[in-house]
Design a protein around this motif. Structure first.
Motif, PDB file in Angstrom:
ATOM      1  N   SER A  36       0.936  -1.597  -4.353  1.00 22.61           N
ATOM      2  CA  SER A  36       0.665  -0.343  -5.061  1.00 22.61           C
ATOM      3  C   SER A  36       1.441   0.784  -4.399  1.00 22.61           C
ATOM      4  O   SER A  36       1.928   0.655  -3.266  1.00 22.61           O
ATOM      5  N   GLY A  37       1.536   1.913  -5.127  1.00 27.93           N
ATOM      6  CA  GLY A  37       2.189   3.078  -4.554  1.00 27.93           C
ATOM      7  C   GLY A  37       1.453   3.598  -3.342  1.00 27.93           C
ATOM      8  O   GLY A  37       2.067   4.031  -2.357  1.00 27.93           O
ATOM      9  N   GLU A  38       0.130   3.543  -3.386  1.00 31.35           N
ATOM     10  CA  GLU A  38      -0.669   4.030  -2.250  1.00 31.35           C
ATOM     11  C   GLU A  38      -0.366   3.218  -0.986  1.00 31.35           C
ATOM     12  O   GLU A  38      -0.207   3.783   0.106  1.00 31.35           O
ATOM     13  N   GLN A  39      -0.284   1.884  -1.134  1.00 33.20           N
ATOM     14  CA  GLN A  39       0.032   1.045   0.021  1.00 33.20           C
ATOM     15  C   GLN A  39       1.431   1.348   0.562  1.00 33.20           C
ATOM     16  O   GLN A  39       1.653   1.370   1.778  1.00 33.20           O
ATOM     17  N   ALA A  40       2.371   1.577  -0.344  1.00 27.28           N
ATOM     18  CA  ALA A  40       3.740   1.883   0.086  1.00 27.28           C
ATOM     19  C   ALA A  40       3.791   3.177   0.889  1.00 27.28           C
ATOM     20  O   ALA A  40       4.462   3.263   1.936  1.00 27.28           O
ATOM     21  N   ILE A  41       3.081   4.199   0.420  1.00 30.68           N
ATOM     22  CA  ILE A  41       3.074   5.486   1.118  1.00 30.68           C
ATOM     23  C   ILE A  41       2.458   5.338   2.506  1.00 30.68           C
ATOM     24  O   ILE A  41       2.974   5.866   3.498  1.00 30.68           O
ATOM     25  N   LYS A  42       1.374   4.611   2.584  1.00 27.39           N
ATOM     26  CA  LYS A  42       0.715   4.393   3.872  1.00 27.39           C
ATOM     27  C   LYS A  42       1.648   3.660   4.837  1.00 27.39           C
ATOM     28  O   LYS A  42       1.709   3.972   6.037  1.00 27.39           O
ATOM     29  N   TYR A  43       2.381   2.663   4.319  1.00 23.65           N
ATOM     30  CA  TYR A  43       3.306   1.906   5.162  1.00 23.65           C
ATOM     31  C   TYR A  43       4.405   2.815   5.705  1.00 23.65           C
ATOM     32  O   TYR A  43       4.745   2.762   6.901  1.00 23.65           O
ATOM     33  N   ILE A  44       4.974   3.665   4.847  1.00 18.78           N
ATOM     34  CA  ILE A  44       6.101   4.506   5.265  1.00 18.78           C
ATOM     35  C   ILE A  44       5.649   5.617   6.209  1.00 18.78           C
ATOM     36  O   ILE A  44       6.457   6.176   6.957  1.00 18.78           O
ATOM     37  N   GLU A  45       4.371   5.948   6.197  1.00 19.49           N
ATOM     38  CA  GLU A  45       3.871   6.935   7.164  1.00 19.49           C
ATOM     39  C   GLU A  45       4.092   6.464   8.595  1.00 19.49           C
ATOM     40  O   GLU A  45       4.238   7.281   9.516  1.00 19.49           O
ATOM     41  N   ASN A  46       4.155   5.147   8.798  1.00 20.75           N
ATOM     42  CA  ASN A  46       4.272   4.597  10.152  1.00 20.75           C
ATOM     43  C   ASN A  46       5.525   3.747  10.365  1.00 20.75           C
ATOM     44  O   ASN A  46       5.731   3.232  11.466  1.00 20.75           O
ATOM     45  N   ASN A  47       6.347   3.584   9.322  1.00 20.85           N
ATOM     46  CA  ASN A  47       7.541   2.738   9.420  1.00 20.85           C
ATOM     47  C   ASN A  47       8.696   3.385   8.667  1.00 20.85           C
ATOM     48  O   ASN A  47       8.484   4.173   7.744  1.00 20.85           O
ATOM     49  N   VAL A  48       9.907   2.991   9.039  1.00 22.21           N
ATOM     50  CA  VAL A  48      11.097   3.519   8.376  1.00 22.21           C
ATOM     51  C   VAL A  48      11.922   2.353   7.837  1.00 22.21           C
ATOM     52  O   VAL A  48      12.713   1.750   8.577  1.00 22.21           O
ATOM     53  N   PRO A  49      11.734   1.980   6.577  1.00 17.70           N
ATOM     54  CA  PRO A  49      12.542   0.886   6.008  1.00 17.70           C
ATOM     55  C   PRO A  49      13.979   1.355   5.749  1.00 17.70           C
ATOM     56  O   PRO A  49      14.256   2.557   5.650  1.00 17.70           O
ATOM     57  N   ASP A  50      14.886   0.399   5.640  1.00 13.61           N
ATOM     58  CA  ASP A  50      16.276   0.720   5.306  1.00 13.61           C
ATOM     59  C   ASP A  50      16.462   0.892   3.804  1.00 13.61           C
ATOM     60  O   ASP A  50      17.437   1.502   3.363  1.00 13.61           O
ATOM     61  N   LEU A  51      15.523   0.359   3.010  1.00  8.53           N
ATOM     62  CA  LEU A  51      15.611   0.448   1.548  1.00  8.53           C
ATOM     63  C   LEU A  51      14.230   0.188   0.961  1.00  8.53           C
ATOM     64  O   LEU A  51      13.459  -0.609   1.509  1.00  8.53           O
ATOM     65  N   VAL A  52      13.911   0.880  -0.151  1.00  8.18           N
ATOM     66  CA  VAL A  52      12.671   0.632  -0.882  1.00  8.18           C
ATOM     67  C   VAL A  52      13.028   0.166  -2.290  1.00  8.18           C
ATOM     68  O   VAL A  52      13.812   0.823  -2.985  1.00  8.18           O
ATOM     69  N   LEU A  53      12.500  -0.998  -2.696  1.00  7.77           N
ATOM     70  CA  LEU A  53      12.601  -1.462  -4.078  1.00  7.77           C
ATOM     71  C   LEU A  53      11.266  -1.159  -4.744  1.00  7.77           C
ATOM     72  O   LEU A  53      10.244  -1.761  -4.410  1.00  7.77           O
ATOM     73  N   LEU A  54      11.253  -0.219  -5.697  1.00  8.70           N
ATOM     74  CA  LEU A  54      10.018   0.376  -6.193  1.00  8.70           C
ATOM     75  C   LEU A  54       9.848   0.151  -7.687  1.00  8.70           C
ATOM     76  O   LEU A  54      10.655   0.617  -8.501  1.00  8.70           O
ATOM     77  N   ASP A  55       8.770  -0.562  -8.063  1.00  7.53           N
ATOM     78  CA  ASP A  55       8.450  -0.780  -9.470  1.00  7.53           C
ATOM     79  C   ASP A  55       8.015   0.535 -10.115  1.00  7.53           C
ATOM     80  O   ASP A  55       7.336   1.360  -9.489  1.00  7.53           O
ATOM     81  N   ILE A  56       8.396   0.750 -11.376  1.00  3.77           N
ATOM     82  CA  ILE A  56       8.025   1.985 -12.074  1.00  3.77           C
ATOM     83  C   ILE A  56       6.602   1.906 -12.617  1.00  3.77           C
ATOM     84  O   ILE A  56       5.780   2.803 -12.399  1.00  3.77           O
ATOM     85  N   ASN A  57       6.300   0.840 -13.334  1.00  2.00           N
ATOM     86  CA  ASN A  57       5.005   0.733 -14.016  1.00  2.00           C
ATOM     87  C   ASN A  57       3.993   0.001 -13.139  1.00  2.00           C
ATOM     88  O   ASN A  57       4.026  -1.225 -13.011  1.00  2.00           O
ATOM     89  N   MET A  58       3.086   0.789 -12.521  1.00  2.00           N
ATOM     90  CA  MET A  58       2.042   0.229 -11.661  1.00  2.00           C
ATOM     91  C   MET A  58       0.736   0.957 -11.939  1.00  2.00           C
ATOM     92  O   MET A  58       0.750   2.142 -12.309  1.00  2.00           O
ATOM     93  N   PRO A  59      -0.401   0.289 -11.758  1.00  2.00           N
ATOM     94  CA  PRO A  59      -1.688   0.988 -11.872  1.00  2.00           C
ATOM     95  C   PRO A  59      -1.836   2.000 -10.749  1.00  2.00           C
ATOM     96  O   PRO A  59      -1.168   1.920  -9.720  1.00  2.00           O
ATOM     97  N   GLY A  60      -2.720   2.976 -10.927  1.00  2.00           N
ATOM     98  CA  GLY A  60      -2.826   4.036  -9.930  1.00  2.00           C
ATOM     99  C   GLY A  60      -1.672   5.000 -10.101  1.00  2.00           C
ATOM    100  O   GLY A  60      -1.372   5.435 -11.216  1.00  2.00           O
TER     101      GLY A  60
END
Length: 485
Positions: A36-60
């Motif tokens: 989910s988008g919420e999980q992704a945001i929480k992850y990036i608060e503590n990590n720095v990925p080199d790339l994000v592959l992000l789905d457009i249509n998600m619940p929430g």
């Protein structure tokens, strides 16, 4: 050994996550996943990925909102993001590019496309980071009183400018010519040497944002559709974003953003008018327009001096700063730009094609792929001449057509199929072979000094690449081999 690149996958569909992970892990990428988008945001608060592959249509929160919230995080401000979508919605694609997305990948995933786009985005980000480190290294050596003047390595800028011009197959050498024209204008304006050299760097990087424009749009033969032109226009915003991130020298990024603004306020992207536009951007805008008018392009030859003079007189006070137009025309009338133009013409080596077309017609070789209009042959013949080929040297034409057994084809599907075919053709040809899209369903390929074995091998490779990249199984390719010329 360089560390493995870390990619964050964000998709609420576990099967999509699994498929993407299988593709990327096979290429030695490290993977983190979020449902989910919420999980992704929480992850990036503590990590720095080199790339994000992000789905457009998600619940929430959907992909667009997730994108915005990632950009607000310190760790996510500059991380490249590619949207994932199963929809065929050009408006969503335009919205994503306007927001600053690096690219789009469509579902179901095609391994070769996923890997190429992921690699390109990560390499572009590394390039920006490398430039930033170079700037920081140079800046530490500069006196604190001159922080406003960021020093970038001229060699790095030249290399980057050449890379940008190479990406755009129709405008080789454009950035360096625009820099030379800009410097000549600045010197006539009486600028000091330091300001002139800073302008040179700004002009060299004015099109840096094109590095973020998809190749299928940047190198499309023929007229762009309205939505494609909107994507091309976004290179100004991308350029601003790239240069703002690596430099405290404001005008470098602003020249990249504003060199297509007009004096009357009808330009883009910010509709600035008059002196709201930086003087450096106004100078580069004139140099950029002059190079476009005086250079041979696939769709037309260079304009005559009379037409160029008329265009600048007509644009005085509307498109261009009137005082700068007067200075430009002084140099233009005195022939100050001729040497640079002559060098560019020699490199392009584009000639009138009337005799060439007559030669083909007289020889009787007008069947199949050879039956082209005058403007359709310009790009091919210019490239032949540029590679020092002569009429007496044989070459073979192959006409590749796309069609559906059902009779009718969805225009959007056909367009994307043509893009996939064009990409496959370019990947399979030698540097002396040629290609051009001649209609909405046909490509022409010219193989120089080709024997039967090479012809067969090239066609097989092109079709194999097409089937890997095209998602529309109903659109089939066929080919005809024309007579040698």
């Amino acid at each position: 050994m360089d560390r493995q690149s870390l990619i964050l996958l964000v998709d609420d569909d576990r099967m999509n996550l699994k498929k993407a992970q299988e593709i990327l892990v096979a290429e030695q990428y490290k993977i983190a996943a979020a449902l989910s988008g919420e999980q992704a945001i929480k992850y990036i608060e503590n990590n720095v990925p080199d790339l994000v592959l992000l789905d457009i249509n998600m619940p929430g929160i959907d992909g667009f909102e997730t994108f915005q919230r990632i950009r607000e995080l310190p760790n996510g401000a500059t991380v490249p993001i590619i949207f994932l979508t199963a929809e065929d919605d050009i408006s969503a694609e335009i919205k994503g590019f306007d927001m600053g997305a690096d690219d789009f990948i469509r579902k179901p995933f095609v391994s070769s496309i996923v890997l190429k786009r992921v690699k390109r985005s990560i390499e572009s980000a590394k390039l920006r980071n490398s430039l930033e480190h170079q700037v920081e290294h140079q800046t530490r050596k500069v006196d604190e009183k001159r922080k406003e003047l960021d020093t970038l390595s001229f060699e790095i800028i030249q290399t980057l400018a050449a890379t940008i011009d190479t990406k755009d197959m129709y405008t080789k050498g454009h950035s360096s010519r625009v820099a030379e024209y800009s410097v000549m204008l600045a010197k006539r304006l009486g600028w000091d040497e330091n300001r002139v050299e800073n302008l040179r760097m700004m002009a060299l990087l004015h099109d840096v944002g094109k590095i973020s424009i998809p190749d299928r749009v940047l190198n499309k033969p023929g007229r762009l559709e309205d939505d494609e032109f909107e994507i091309i226009k976004s290179h100004t915003v991308y350029g601003y974003s790239i240069l703002q991130g690596i430099s405290r020298l404001d005008k470098i990024s602003k020249v990249a953003r504003h060199h297509h603004e007009r004096y009357d306020g009808k330009g883009y992207p910010d509709q600035l008018a008059g002196e709201e536009i930086e003087l450096e951007a106004r100078v580069v805008g004139i140099a950029d327009s002059y190079d476009a008018m005086s250079s041979d392009r696939v769709y037309r030859k260079a304009l005559s001096k009379e037409i160029i003079r008329h265009e600048f007189e007509k644009g005085r006070g509307t498109q261009f700063d009137p005082e700068l137009v007067d200075v430009f025309l002084e140099l233009f009338e005195a022939g100050q730009f001729d040497a640079i133009n002559e060098e560019a013409s020699q490199q392009a080596n584009v000639v009138d094609l009337s005799d060439y077309i007559a030669e083909i017609t007289d020889a009787g070789n007008t069947n199949g792929a050879i039956m082209l209009k005058h403007d359709e042959l310009v790009k091919l013949y210019a490239y032949l001449k540029n590679n020092n080929l002569r009429h007496g040297m044989s070459f073979v034409t192959i006409l590749i057509s796309l069609s559906s057994g059902k009779g009718t084809v969805d225009e959007k599907h056909l367009q994307r199929a043509m893009d996939a075919m064009e990409y496959s053709i370019v990947q399979c040809l030698r540097s002396t072979d040629l290609t051009s899209r001649i209609s909405n369903s046909q490509h022409i390929v010219v193989l120089t000094e080709a024997d039967e074995k090479y012809i067969s091998m090239v066609v097989e490779r092109i079709f194999s690449g097409y089937y890997k990249n095209c998602l529309y199984a109903e659109i089939k390719p066929s080919y005809e081999i024309g007579q040698s010329i």
